[in-house]
Design an enzyme around this catalytic site. Structure first.
Site, PDB file in Angstrom:
ATOM      1  N   SER A  79       0.788  -1.234   0.000  1.00 51.91           N
ATOM      2  CA  SER A  79       0.000   0.000   0.000  1.00 51.91           C
ATOM      3  C   SER A  79       0.818   1.280   0.000  1.00 51.91           C
ATOM      4  CB  SER A  79      -0.952   0.011   1.201  1.00 51.91           C
ATOM      5  OG  SER A  79      -2.063  -0.811   0.956  1.00 51.91           O
TER       6      SER A  79
ATOM      7  N   LYS B  28       0.358   3.928  -2.714  1.00 54.50           N
ATOM      8  CA  LYS B  28      -0.653   4.988  -2.670  1.00 54.50           C
ATOM      9  C   LYS B  28      -0.009   6.366  -2.578  1.00 54.50           C
ATOM     10  CE  LYS B  28      -4.442   2.280  -0.579  1.00 54.50           C
ATOM     11  NZ  LYS B  28      -3.861   0.954  -0.382  1.00 54.50           N
TER      12      LYS B  28
ATOM     13  N   SER C  59      -5.687   3.864   4.291  1.00 59.28           N
ATOM     14  CA  SER C  59      -5.264   2.930   3.250  1.00 59.28           C
ATOM     15  C   SER C  59      -6.475   2.463   2.459  1.00 59.28           C
ATOM     16  CB  SER C  59      -4.513   1.734   3.845  1.00 59.28           C
ATOM     17  OG  SER C  59      -3.754   1.081   2.840  1.00 59.28           O
TER      18      SER C  59
END
Length: 493
Positions: free
Chosen positions: A155, A158, A332
């Site tokens: 993640s 991102k 997230s």
């Protein structure tokens, strides 16, 4: 088995609902730690702003002193009443902070290596670790350990997704969902713009607007002109709707029209059961809202494009992109991340698909002169194991977001979870941990992959950006404390 991903806390701070104030947790220790961290960062930012305004002489700008000398000799202790010798100087408070110097003491790379070297070999990190630490003010890499090695970021990708979106669209951009009425006023089309945060309340407001427009078309101005057929348009996005890991509780089908991210349990973060028809669900909810607003809807909603001659009779706009980016990073949020990747693709003239988003994000980061060699953006969320980034790219992204000349990218930093307090770092740091309240970082977790990338203020007051990417770990329970220890060590050097 579903892909193992990080599970955001159920109580992070939420920029959409206001800040979370902690006054009693752990006897108040968290509050004082975050205040101390905020104060340190505030002093660092203030010092940088003051230095930029120089030149300096004993803490006072020469230009300001010259201007004061040239002005009428008034002021001082008598507030404008002069004396034959000129105004008496006002009494000064004793010094609280030392005078600012022309530059902070440079960070010692040798000291940084000494602090981090014993930690990079922690068994919990698995078979491979790559790392980068840079000074955000200068862009200088202070520490590197395989910094240009492409790794699966999970993640932490991102950070790249939100940076690209903010750079292309700007922090004030809002995603529009509209309702379009055909020229004969018989067909109403709900047109998805790609806002995954659209809610039923928003559809009710749109239904009221549409009902007013239909009443205006009616002969008496009170009742709708007649029953309408309802269609819904999802043509803004192309390509497959399902993420490669779908069906999965961590992401809904990626479509231009959905409500509440396709969640079926009323939650707004973390894993949840998802609908397999988010666009159809949104259209049916809109039909129900229209009926309650006094509009008769005939038949079931069906998918169709809005007619070219149709006029917009209702519009809902999402929260600003700055808030969407912060929510993506703090919680997230995979659904918003994929939406932002597609919005970037549309703005860059690419197809709004996984492939188009990959090209758009890559090209925008190149435009920002970031080191994208070896990077591969298979998706915008980091759920795809084919994603690759280098630690050097992540730290360069964070440094670019800290650039005073690029304030539009600042949500990339303000959206990072705070250690021990918010988002996916809410439960990661103990109350007595040195990094609690000081470390701000995006987490990343897949099975065997763990990452942490963010910022911390060192003891010299410098804002450092860091990225630690680990692979081959046997469990997140072993990898996460090791990553947290690396980030904490930066605060003490």
């Amino acid at each position: 088995m579903a892909e193992q991903v990080e599970e955001p806390s159920v109580r992070p701070s939420d920029p959409w609902r206001g800040p979370k104030f902690l006054t009693t947790k752990h006897n108040g220790s968290h509050t004082w730690q975050v205040i101390a961290g905020s104060a340190t960062l505030g002093l660092a930012v203030a010092a940088g702003a003051v230095l930029a305004a120089g030149p300096w002489d004993n803490g006072q700008r020469k230009a300001e002193r010259a201007l004061a000398a040239a002005a009428d000799r008034t002021g001082g202790a008598h507030h404008g009443r002069t004396t034959p010798e000129g105004p008496r100087p006002a009494p000064s408070a004793p010094a609280v902070l030392p005078a600012l110097t022309a530059a902070k003491a440079a960070q010692d790379p040798a000291g940084l290596r000494a602090a981090l070297t014993p930690l990079v070999d922690a068994p919990g990190l698995g078979k491979k670790l790559a790392a980068s630490v840079v000074d955000t003010a200068t862009g200088e890499q202070l520490y590197g350990h395989g910094a240009t090695t492409p790794m699966t970021p999970a993640s932490t990708i991102k950070i790249a997704t939100t940076t690209a979106a903010l750079s292309v669209l700007g922090p004030d951009h809002r995603i529009a969902t509209t309702a379009a009425l055909s020229p004969d006023s018989r067909t109403l089309t709900l047109v998805g713009g790609g806002d995954p945060t659209l809610a039923k309340a928003d559809l009710r407001a749109m239904a009221a607007e549409a009902a007013d427009a239909l009443r205006e078309d009616g002969e008496d101005g009170e009742d709708p002109a007649g029953p309408v057929r309802l269609t819904y348009d999802v043509s803004r996005y192309t390509g497959p709707e399902l993420h490669p890991i779908s069906p999965n509780e961590n992401i809904a089908p990626v479509t231009a029209l959905m409500i509440d991210e396709g969640r079926l349990d009323g939650s707004d973060r973390g894993p949840a059961d998802r609908t397999d028809d988010p666009a159809g669900d949104a259209a049916r909810a809109f039909a129900e809202a229209l009926e309650k607003a006094g509009v008769q809807v005939t038949g079931a909603p069906r998918e169709a494009r809005a007619a070219d001659e149709a006029r917009t009779v209702a519009t809902h706009r999402s929260a600003p992109l700055s808030a969407l980016a912060e929510r993506t990073l703090t919680n997230s949020d995979n659904d918003i991340a994929e939406a932002l990747a597609r919005q970037t693709a549309i703005a860059k003239g690419e197809k709004a698909s996984f492939a188009g988003a990959r090209r758009a994000v890559t090209n925008e980061l190149k435009k920002l002169q970031l080191p994208v060699d070896g990077a591969h953006f298979a998706d915008g969320s980091g759920l795809d194991r084919k994603d690759r980034v280098t630690p050097a790219l992540l730290t360069a992204l964070l440094a670019r977001a800290a650039d005073p000349d690029r304030p539009g990218l600042r949500p990339v930093l303000t959206g990072l979870p705070i250690a021990g307090f918010s988002g996916t770092l809410d439960g990661r740091y103990e109350r007595d941990a040195a990094g609690t309240g000081l470390v701000r970082a995006k987490t990343g977790t897949l099975r065997g992959v763990n990452s942490l990338a963010g910022t911390v203020v060192d003891r010299q007051g410098r804002l450092l950006a860091f990225a630690f990417l680990a692979s081959g770990s046997t469990s997140a329970a072993g990898a996460e404390p090791a990553l947290d220890a690396l980030a904490t060590a930066l605060a003490g050097v």
